[in-house]
Design a protein around this motif. Structure first.
Motif, PDB file in Angstrom:
ATOM      1  N   GLY A 216       0.797  -1.139  -0.354  1.00  0.00           N
ATOM      2  CA  GLY A 216       0.148   0.407  -0.287  1.00  0.00           C
ATOM      3  C   GLY A 216       0.995   1.332   0.125  1.00  0.00           C
ATOM      4  O   GLY A 216       1.659   1.451   1.029  1.00  0.00           O
ATOM      5  N   VAL A 217       1.156   1.906  -1.158  1.00  0.00           N
ATOM      6  CA  VAL A 217       2.107   3.757  -0.825  1.00  0.00           C
ATOM      7  C   VAL A 217       0.873   4.775  -1.511  1.00  0.00           C
ATOM      8  O   VAL A 217       0.188   4.745  -2.351  1.00  0.00           O
ATOM      9  N   PRO A 218       0.870   5.301  -0.227  1.00  0.00           N
ATOM     10  CA  PRO A 218       0.453   6.235   0.102  1.00  0.00           C
ATOM     11  C   PRO A 218       1.637   7.558  -1.264  1.00  0.00           C
ATOM     12  O   PRO A 218       2.351   7.141  -1.820  1.00  0.00           O
ATOM     13  N   PRO A 219       0.300   8.806  -1.450  1.00  0.00           N
ATOM     14  CA  PRO A 219       1.713   9.154  -2.858  1.00  0.00           C
ATOM     15  C   PRO A 219       2.924  10.056  -2.147  1.00  0.00           C
ATOM     16  O   PRO A 219       4.022  10.075  -2.992  1.00  0.00           O
ATOM     17  N   ALA A 220       2.936  10.466  -1.532  1.00  0.00           N
ATOM     18  CA  ALA A 220       4.722  10.167  -0.652  1.00  0.00           C
ATOM     19  C   ALA A 220       5.757   9.948  -1.144  1.00  0.00           C
ATOM     20  O   ALA A 220       6.772   9.993  -0.979  1.00  0.00           O
ATOM     21  N   TYR A 221       5.540   8.363  -0.966  1.00  0.00           N
ATOM     22  CA  TYR A 221       6.090   7.155  -1.481  1.00  0.00           C
ATOM     23  C   TYR A 221       6.123   6.740  -3.638  1.00  0.00           C
ATOM     24  O   TYR A 221       6.766   5.436  -3.544  1.00  0.00           O
ATOM     25  N   GLY A 222       4.718   7.107  -3.904  1.00  0.00           N
ATOM     26  CA  GLY A 222       5.356   6.527  -5.350  1.00  0.00           C
ATOM     27  C   GLY A 222       5.315   8.137  -6.154  1.00  0.00           C
ATOM     28  O   GLY A 222       6.205   7.679  -6.469  1.00  0.00           O
ATOM     29  N   TYR A 223       4.109   8.647  -6.883  1.00  0.00           N
ATOM     30  CA  TYR A 223       4.086   9.372  -7.914  1.00  0.00           C
ATOM     31  C   TYR A 223       3.984  11.162  -7.302  1.00  0.00           C
ATOM     32  O   TYR A 223       4.135  12.145  -7.720  1.00  0.00           O
ATOM     33  N   GLY A 224       4.005  10.830  -5.560  1.00  0.00           N
ATOM     34  CA  GLY A 224       4.050  12.317  -5.246  1.00  0.00           C
ATOM     35  C   GLY A 224       2.821  12.865  -5.656  1.00  0.00           C
ATOM     36  O   GLY A 224       1.558  13.026  -5.910  1.00  0.00           O
ATOM     37  N   GLU A 225       2.545  14.642  -5.089  1.00  0.00           N
ATOM     38  CA  GLU A 225       1.317  15.383  -5.196  1.00  0.00           C
ATOM     39  C   GLU A 225       1.302  15.993  -6.577  1.00  0.00           C
ATOM     40  O   GLU A 225      -0.044  16.150  -7.288  1.00  0.00           O
ATOM     41  N   GLN A 226       2.042  15.218  -7.509  1.00  0.00           N
ATOM     42  CA  GLN A 226       2.034  15.333  -9.229  1.00  0.00           C
ATOM     43  C   GLN A 226       0.938  14.619  -9.760  1.00  0.00           C
ATOM     44  O   GLN A 226       0.098  14.560 -10.459  1.00  0.00           O
ATOM     45  N   GLY A 227       0.931  13.245  -9.055  1.00  0.00           N
ATOM     46  CA  GLY A 227       0.169  12.125  -9.503  1.00  0.00           C
ATOM     47  C   GLY A 227       0.902  11.614 -10.544  1.00  0.00           C
ATOM     48  O   GLY A 227       2.454  11.454 -10.989  1.00  0.00           O
ATOM     49  N   GLN A 228       0.115  10.401 -11.716  1.00  0.00           N
ATOM     50  CA  GLN A 228       0.481  10.333 -12.927  1.00  0.00           C
ATOM     51  C   GLN A 228      -0.750  10.572 -13.860  1.00  0.00           C
ATOM     52  O   GLN A 228      -1.573   9.706 -13.789  1.00  0.00           O
ATOM     53  N   PRO A 229      -0.713  11.581 -14.717  1.00  0.00           N
ATOM     54  CA  PRO A 229      -2.070  11.437 -15.557  1.00  0.00           C
ATOM     55  C   PRO A 229      -2.583  10.305 -16.295  1.00  0.00           C
ATOM     56  O   PRO A 229      -3.114  10.385 -16.404  1.00  0.00           O
ATOM     57  N   GLN A 230      -1.699  10.100 -17.294  1.00  0.00           N
ATOM     58  CA  GLN A 230      -1.825   9.920 -18.011  1.00  0.00           C
ATOM     59  C   GLN A 230      -2.438   8.447 -17.633  1.00  0.00           C
ATOM     60  O   GLN A 230      -3.238   7.175 -18.655  1.00  0.00           O
ATOM     61  N   ALA A 231      -2.239   7.385 -16.262  1.00  0.00           N
ATOM     62  CA  ALA A 231      -2.408   6.700 -15.774  1.00  0.00           C
ATOM     63  C   ALA A 231      -3.627   6.683 -15.283  1.00  0.00           C
ATOM     64  O   ALA A 231      -4.369   5.677 -14.519  1.00  0.00           O
ATOM     65  N   GLY A 232      -4.088   7.775 -14.874  1.00  0.00           N
ATOM     66  CA  GLY A 232      -5.570   8.414 -13.762  1.00  0.00           C
ATOM     67  C   GLY A 232      -5.433   8.488 -11.903  1.00  0.00           C
ATOM     68  O   GLY A 232      -6.185   8.041 -11.836  1.00  0.00           O
ATOM     69  N   ILE A 233      -4.186   8.214 -11.711  1.00  0.00           N
ATOM     70  CA  ILE A 233      -3.352   7.999 -11.171  1.00  0.00           C
ATOM     71  C   ILE A 233      -3.546   9.889  -9.833  1.00  0.00           C
ATOM     72  O   ILE A 233      -2.846  11.287 -11.000  1.00  0.00           O
ATOM     73  N   GLU A 234      -4.226  10.428  -9.577  1.00  0.00           N
ATOM     74  CA  GLU A 234      -4.349  11.842  -8.924  1.00  0.00           C
ATOM     75  C   GLU A 234      -3.241  11.984  -7.729  1.00  0.00           C
ATOM     76  O   GLU A 234      -2.884  10.857  -7.453  1.00  0.00           O
ATOM     77  N   GLY A 235      -2.841  13.418  -7.460  1.00  0.00           N
ATOM     78  CA  GLY A 235      -2.330  12.927  -6.414  1.00  0.00           C
ATOM     79  C   GLY A 235      -2.178  12.743  -4.436  1.00  0.00           C
ATOM     80  O   GLY A 235      -1.319  13.112  -4.349  1.00  0.00           O
ATOM     81  N   ASP A 236      -3.195  12.997  -4.688  1.00  0.00           N
ATOM     82  CA  ASP A 236      -4.062  11.947  -3.418  1.00  0.00           C
ATOM     83  C   ASP A 236      -4.116  10.319  -3.595  1.00  0.00           C
ATOM     84  O   ASP A 236      -4.553  10.400  -2.312  1.00  0.00           O
ATOM     85  N   ASP A 237      -4.035  10.403  -4.525  1.00  0.00           N
ATOM     86  CA  ASP A 237      -4.641   8.938  -4.196  1.00  0.00           C
ATOM     87  C   ASP A 237      -3.135   8.037  -3.946  1.00  0.00           C
ATOM     88  O   ASP A 237      -2.309   7.695  -4.018  1.00  0.00           O
ATOM     89  N   THR A 238      -3.722   6.873  -3.111  1.00  0.00           N
ATOM     90  CA  THR A 238      -3.351   6.051  -2.725  1.00  0.00           C
ATOM     91  C   THR A 238      -2.985   4.502  -3.036  1.00  0.00           C
ATOM     92  O   THR A 238      -4.038   4.500  -3.916  1.00  0.00           O
ATOM     93  N   LEU A 239      -2.041   4.255  -4.097  1.00  0.00           N
ATOM     94  CA  LEU A 239      -1.919   3.325  -4.399  1.00  0.00           C
ATOM     95  C   LEU A 239      -1.468   1.114  -3.982  1.00  0.00           C
ATOM     96  O   LEU A 239      -0.885   1.960  -3.429  1.00  0.00           O
ATOM     97  N   VAL A 240      -2.443   0.463  -4.470  1.00  0.00           N
ATOM     98  CA  VAL A 240      -2.183  -0.724  -4.340  1.00  0.00           C
ATOM     99  C   VAL A 240      -1.332  -1.903  -5.019  1.00  0.00           C
ATOM    100  O   VAL A 240      -1.398  -1.795  -6.206  1.00  0.00           O
ATOM    101  N   PHE A 241      -0.070  -2.567  -4.525  1.00  0.00           N
ATOM    102  CA  PHE A 241       0.713  -3.570  -5.746  1.00  0.00           C
ATOM    103  C   PHE A 241       0.958  -5.125  -4.762  1.00  0.00           C
ATOM    104  O   PHE A 241       0.160  -5.176  -4.313  1.00  0.00           O
ATOM    105  N   VAL A 242       0.631  -5.684  -6.054  1.00  0.00           N
ATOM    106  CA  VAL A 242       0.685  -7.003  -5.913  1.00  0.00           C
ATOM    107  C   VAL A 242       2.078  -7.440  -6.754  1.00  0.00           C
ATOM    108  O   VAL A 242       1.932  -7.223  -8.218  1.00  0.00           O
ATOM    109  N   ILE A 243       2.786  -7.608  -6.099  1.00  0.00           N
ATOM    110  CA  ILE A 243       4.421  -7.494  -6.849  1.00  0.00           C
ATOM    111  C   ILE A 243       5.021  -9.163  -6.756  1.00  0.00           C
ATOM    112  O   ILE A 243       5.318  -9.374  -5.754  1.00  0.00           O
ATOM    113  N   ASP A 244       5.287  -9.542  -8.200  1.00  0.00           N
ATOM    114  CA  ASP A 244       5.931 -11.005  -8.463  1.00  0.00           C
ATOM    115  C   ASP A 244       7.678 -10.971  -8.424  1.00  0.00           C
ATOM    116  O   ASP A 244       7.479 -10.591  -9.407  1.00  0.00           O
TER     117      ASP A 244
END
Length: 332
Positions: free
Chosen positions: A154-182
């Protein structure tokens, strides 16, 4: 003079920092691999506190290697980095600077919207870890893990894409992200082919060493004239998937001139692996590696018309026949 590689580096992907454009995109094939890597973050990456939750449930595809389906996050996510090792691998330990091979799914906590998935593409990704090519949470958490591990983050913005987010992926600056990584594999400057040694019994062709200790293999050249046609033979045959002409690969390699045996390029000498698309190198490489198995060491003899022709390049004189030892570590 700085030695230049004959290979072309790949551009960065979605998981890189937002500032990681690269002057390597569209660069000439002679540019060095180191020079064309995406730039690191201009500032030290933030380091977060690691907690064990909350994290949403994986509802389907729970086993390592299976494409997961992840539920929507419940309640407020942590402002710290949430980490759970769902499967503890027993393979090689990931070290800072390694080329990490991984499959992953990424989605947004609040909506469960999947914004990227290598599982759907059917091909693992490869990036260097711990040096600023990937988002800070990945660089912090994945170093020290073992190949064969499945990890949920679980990745909050500060440790992900920051306040700018990643607009081309639909990620906003306040989105927490969830990853499953193998974590599929991890490679560095000491990585080598692994597989079955094959006979090298043609006295008219070079003989390549079969050591797998990470040192550069010896290339012994025969007397006589070089072949006029391309030669691409297994030295060590791995058991991975066959490389396709549209693939990109991660390799160790060494190149020498048929005439005199002078080494003109080597990843071993730089201590740095190379990654490139088969459409971005000389025709002798693309044809020679297509159809070969991942994990293999391949001896390639490249005649001038499939290499650098009558003009040559850098330390390669015009009309030169080239001999390479290439370890195919992974498809990128």
């Amino acid at each position: 003079m700085r030695r230049r590689s004959v290979l072309l580096a790949l551009p960065a992907g979605l998981l890189t920092l937002a500032a990681c454009g690269g002057e390597g995109e569209g660069a000439d094939a002679e540019e060095s691999v180191e020079a064309t890597q995406p730039p690191q973050s201009p500032q030290a990456a933030p380091t977060g506190k690691i907690v064990d939750g909350p994290l949403p449930e994986i509802t389907e595809g729970k086993a390592f290697g299976e494409a997961p389906t992840v539920a929507k996050g419940q309640g407020e996510p942590s402002s710290d980095i949430a980490v759970q090792v769902l499967t503890a691998g027993t393979g090689a330990t990931v070290a800072k600077g390694d080329y990490l091979q991984f499959n992953y799914l990424g989605q947004i906590w609040d909506t469960a919207k999947v914004f990227d998935s290598s599982f759907e593409r059917g091909k693992a990704s490869v990036f260097q870890i711990g040096i600023g090519q990937l988002i800070p949470a990945w660089d912090q958490v994945l170093v020290g893990k073992k190949a064969g591990s499945r990890i949920e983050l679980g990745v909050p913005p500060a440790y992900g894409y920051g306040e700018q987010g990643q607009p081309q992926a639909g990620i906003e600056g306040d989105d927490t992200l969830v990853f499953v990584i193998d974590v599929v594999g991890t490679f560095n400057g000491k990585s080598s082919a692994q597989g079955e040694e094959k006979p090298q019994d043609d006295d008219a062709l070079p003989t390549v060493g079969t050591n797998t200790d990470g040192a550069a293999p010896a290339i012994e050249l025969p007397g006589g004239q070089p072949p006029k046609d391309l030669v691409a033979d297994y030295v060590i045959e791995g058991d991975g998937a066959e490389v396709e002409s549209t693939d990109a690969v991660l390799v160790q390699y060494k190149g020498v001139l048929w005439d005199g045996g002078k080494e003109f390029d080597s990843t071993y000498g730089r201590g740095q692996l190379a990654q490139f698309g088969l459409d971005g190198v000389v025709e002798g490489w693309s044809r020679g590696l297509t159809g070969k198995k991942v994990g293999s060491r391949v001896m390639i003899v490249v005649p001038p018309d499939l290499g650098y022709g009558e003009s040559g390049q850098n330390e390669i004189p015009g009309g030169a026949t080239l001999v390479f030892s290439v370890d195919i570590l992974a498809v990128v």
